[in-house]
Design a protein around this motif. Structure first.
Motif, mmCIF file in Angstrom:
data_model
loop_
_atom_site.group_PDB
_atom_site.id
_atom_site.type_symbol
_atom_site.label_atom_id
_atom_site.label_comp_id
_atom_site.label_asym_id
_atom_site.label_seq_id
_atom_site.Cartn_x
_atom_site.Cartn_y
_atom_site.Cartn_z
ATOM 1 N N ALA A 254 0.795 -1.203 0.056
ATOM 2 C CA ALA A 254 -0.128 -0.007 0.082
ATOM 3 C C ALA A 254 0.879 1.329 0.094
ATOM 4 O O ALA A 254 0.705 2.074 -0.779
ATOM 5 N N GLU A 255 1.949 1.294 0.944
ATOM 6 C CA GLU A 255 2.670 2.453 0.959
ATOM 7 C C GLU A 255 3.468 2.655 -0.356
ATOM 8 O O GLU A 255 3.391 4.009 -1.029
ATOM 9 N N THR A 256 3.988 1.730 -1.004
ATOM 10 C CA THR A 256 4.789 1.666 -2.172
ATOM 11 C C THR A 256 4.046 2.020 -3.417
ATOM 12 O O THR A 256 4.177 3.030 -4.223
ATOM 13 N N SER A 257 2.566 1.562 -3.388
ATOM 14 C CA SER A 257 1.856 1.772 -4.678
ATOM 15 C C SER A 257 1.258 3.182 -4.520
ATOM 16 O O SER A 257 1.116 3.856 -5.440
ATOM 17 N N MET A 258 1.016 3.700 -3.297
ATOM 18 C CA MET A 258 0.321 4.964 -3.197
ATOM 19 C C MET A 258 1.526 6.065 -3.365
ATOM 20 O O MET A 258 1.213 6.987 -4.047
ATOM 21 N N PRO A 268 -4.411 8.129 -4.619
ATOM 22 C CA PRO A 268 -3.765 7.016 -4.055
ATOM 23 C C PRO A 268 -4.648 6.109 -3.496
ATOM 24 O O PRO A 268 -4.425 5.084 -3.243
ATOM 25 N N ALA A 269 -6.035 6.547 -3.040
ATOM 26 C CA ALA A 269 -6.959 5.661 -2.388
ATOM 27 C C ALA A 269 -7.410 4.513 -3.000
ATOM 28 O O ALA A 269 -7.144 3.457 -2.352
ATOM 29 N N PRO A 270 -7.424 4.503 -4.335
ATOM 30 C CA PRO A 270 -7.694 2.867 -4.958
ATOM 31 C C PRO A 270 -6.475 2.029 -4.796
ATOM 32 O O PRO A 270 -6.533 0.877 -4.565
ATOM 33 N N PHE A 271 -5.389 2.565 -4.695
ATOM 34 C CA PHE A 271 -4.076 1.527 -4.714
ATOM 35 C C PHE A 271 -4.114 1.175 -3.290
ATOM 36 O O PHE A 271 -3.816 0.076 -3.147
ATOM 37 N N HIS A 272 -4.646 1.999 -2.535
ATOM 38 C CA HIS A 272 -4.409 1.543 -1.136
ATOM 39 C C HIS A 272 -5.455 0.146 -0.621
ATOM 40 O O HIS A 272 -5.284 -0.536 -0.151
ATOM 41 N N SER A 273 -6.586 0.438 -1.326
ATOM 42 C CA SER A 273 -7.690 -0.621 -1.295
ATOM 43 C C SER A 273 -7.065 -1.553 -1.681
ATOM 44 O O SER A 273 -7.442 -2.920 -1.155
ATOM 45 N N ALA A 274 -6.620 -1.573 -2.948
ATOM 46 C CA ALA A 274 -6.146 -2.908 -3.710
ATOM 47 C C ALA A 274 -5.315 -3.501 -3.100
ATOM 48 O O ALA A 274 -5.097 -4.972 -2.879
ATOM 49 N N ALA A 348 -2.926 0.003 -13.705
ATOM 50 C CA ALA A 348 -2.364 -1.422 -13.323
ATOM 51 C C ALA A 348 -0.788 -1.439 -13.518
ATOM 52 O O ALA A 348 -0.239 -2.451 -12.808
ATOM 53 N N VAL A 349 -0.382 -1.024 -14.220
ATOM 54 C CA VAL A 349 1.316 -0.801 -14.416
ATOM 55 C C VAL A 349 2.008 -0.320 -13.315
ATOM 56 O O VAL A 349 3.014 -1.036 -12.578
ATOM 57 N N LEU A 350 1.241 0.609 -12.678
ATOM 58 C CA LEU A 350 1.823 1.189 -11.302
ATOM 59 C C LEU A 350 1.630 0.167 -10.229
ATOM 60 O O LEU A 350 2.730 0.045 -9.455
ATOM 61 N N MET A 351 0.523 -0.613 -10.057
ATOM 62 C CA MET A 351 0.601 -1.538 -9.006
ATOM 63 C C MET A 351 1.276 -2.737 -9.272
ATOM 64 O O MET A 351 1.663 -3.139 -8.310
ATOM 65 N N ARG A 352 1.415 -3.048 -10.579
ATOM 66 C CA ARG A 352 2.350 -4.186 -10.849
ATOM 67 C C ARG A 352 3.899 -3.914 -10.396
ATOM 68 O O ARG A 352 4.660 -4.515 -9.934
#
Length: 377
Positions: A254-258, A268-274, A348-352
């Motif tokens: 969560a910290e990295t993706s946000m 950043p909120a959806p990245f935290h949820s995912a 999606a690329v950022l989350m990956r």
């Protein structure tokens, strides 16, 4: 002891069920969503207490209560209603309603009312008598999707049970207290995006959005339904230790993706949820392991590890489908593990990329490629 709940809102029905079980752990609780089903159920097997909503998809719950009163003048009847006018109360006075629950209700007040109406608690059955020879893996194989859920953190469960006594909390306090708990995030997002609450506009993909849509009272009731479950939190030291591993991984992701999302000027909120939900399959297995132990079985580390390896992925898929999480959120969760072969969205690329940065086995060339795709090179 048997309790019949007639309520077409699944989430309210589940909360009422958990309240009953918190008061009478050995009660049999039947939750039905239509008057026709409830009438047939009463004829097959009368209950010791009936809780009925007023308005159901196939008519009014008073049809059930009238039928019951024709046959039994003693069984307690509880009416759930949004109607508070005097004429409505007068309309059903002849039925001898024992209690009215007005929506939205406070769970602690409902519990106090039901405790007075429920028959005295039955003698506790010995856990050893309930233990059978079924294998844990075989048990998981045949579990329906409706039994899949996630554990609450012990601290949040304890605070919720304290608030069961009536402590009032603001939306901001709820969000801050709950933002790190996968079970609460999943439950509130699911309900906020369900047909009963969704309404117009885009789906909720963060906890704060869900809290604002549902409101403090409904959100607290939904959380209370989780806290009152008999296997709400992980009591076993082994299961708690294993859960911490997955929760820590979720927090780091969560910290990295946000941080990456902010670099790209994305919300950043959806990245935290995912990130918080990407280990839901593993947490589900641990929740079911706790429930298994509560039934009197013993589980060793090897058995739990085997269950995690075999069922984490299929349970995660089943949960996402049954809870109907928004597609944008499901895509981000999927990107924690792999990118789709077709069109690739920047989020999606950022989350990956965030997931790869947390994985020491991913080489630097793969990370560099993802950075280029994300426009961060």
């Amino acid at each position: 002891m048997r309790v019949l709940i007639l309520e077409d809102d699944h989430w309210i029905a589940d909360l009422l069920k958990q309240i009953v079980l918190s008061l009478r752990p050995h009660a049999e609780v039947a939750c039905l969503g239509s008057v026709a089903e409830a009438l047939a159920d009463w004829q097959r097997q009368p209950s010791d207490l009936l809780i009925s909503d007023w308005n159901l998809p196939d008519g009014e719950g008073t049809r059930l209560l009238k039928q019951v009163r024709q046959q039994n003048r003693e069984v307690p009847l509880v009416m759930i209603t949004g109607r508070t006018d005097r004429s409505s109360v007068v309309e059903v006075r002849a039925l001898g309603i024992n209690a009215f629950i007005s929506k939205p209700f406070q769970a602690s007040r409902v519990a106090a009312s039901l405790d007075q109406l429920l028959p005295a608690a039955e003698a506790q059955k010995h856990a050893a008598c309930a233990v059978d020879d079924e294998d844990f893996m075989a048990h998981l194989e045949k579990l329906p999707a409706s039994e899949l859920d996630l554990p609450l953190s012990q601290g949040i469960r304890d605070r919720l049970l304290q608030s069961f006594k009536g402590e009032q909390l603001s939306l901001r306090e709820l969000a801050e207290d709950w933002r790190h708990d996968p079970a609460l995030n999943a439950r509130l997002l699911t309900v906020a995006n369900s047909s009963a609450y969704k309404g117009a506009g885009r789906p909720c993909i963060s906890l704060l959005e869900a809290l604002h849509k549902l409101g403090a009272a409904t959100s607290l009731n939904l959380a209370m339904g989780l806290a009152l479950r008999q296997s709400a939190a992980l009591d076993s030291p082994l299961l708690r230790q294993l859960a911490e591993v997955h929760l820590d991984a979720s927090e780091r992701l969560a910290e990295t993706s946000m941080a990456l999302a902010r670099q790209c000027s994305l919300d950043p909120a959806p990245f935290h949820s995912a990130a918080l939900l990407h280990r839901m399959g593993e947490l589900c297995v641990l929740y079911l392991a706790q429930a298994w132990e509560k039934r009197g079985h013993n589980l060793g580390e090897a058995q739990v590890a085997q269950a995690l390896g075999q069922f984490s992925s299929p349970f995660a898929i089943a949960i996402k489908a049954r809870w109907q999480l928004p597609m944008a959120l499901r895509e981000l969760i999927g990107a924690c593990y792999a990118l789709p072969n077709n069109s690739i969205k920047r989020a999606a690329v950022l989350m990956r990329l965030a997931a790869c940065e947390q994985d020491a086995s991913v080489d630097s060339n793969a990370q560099a490629r993802l950075r280029r795709l994300a426009g961060l090179a």
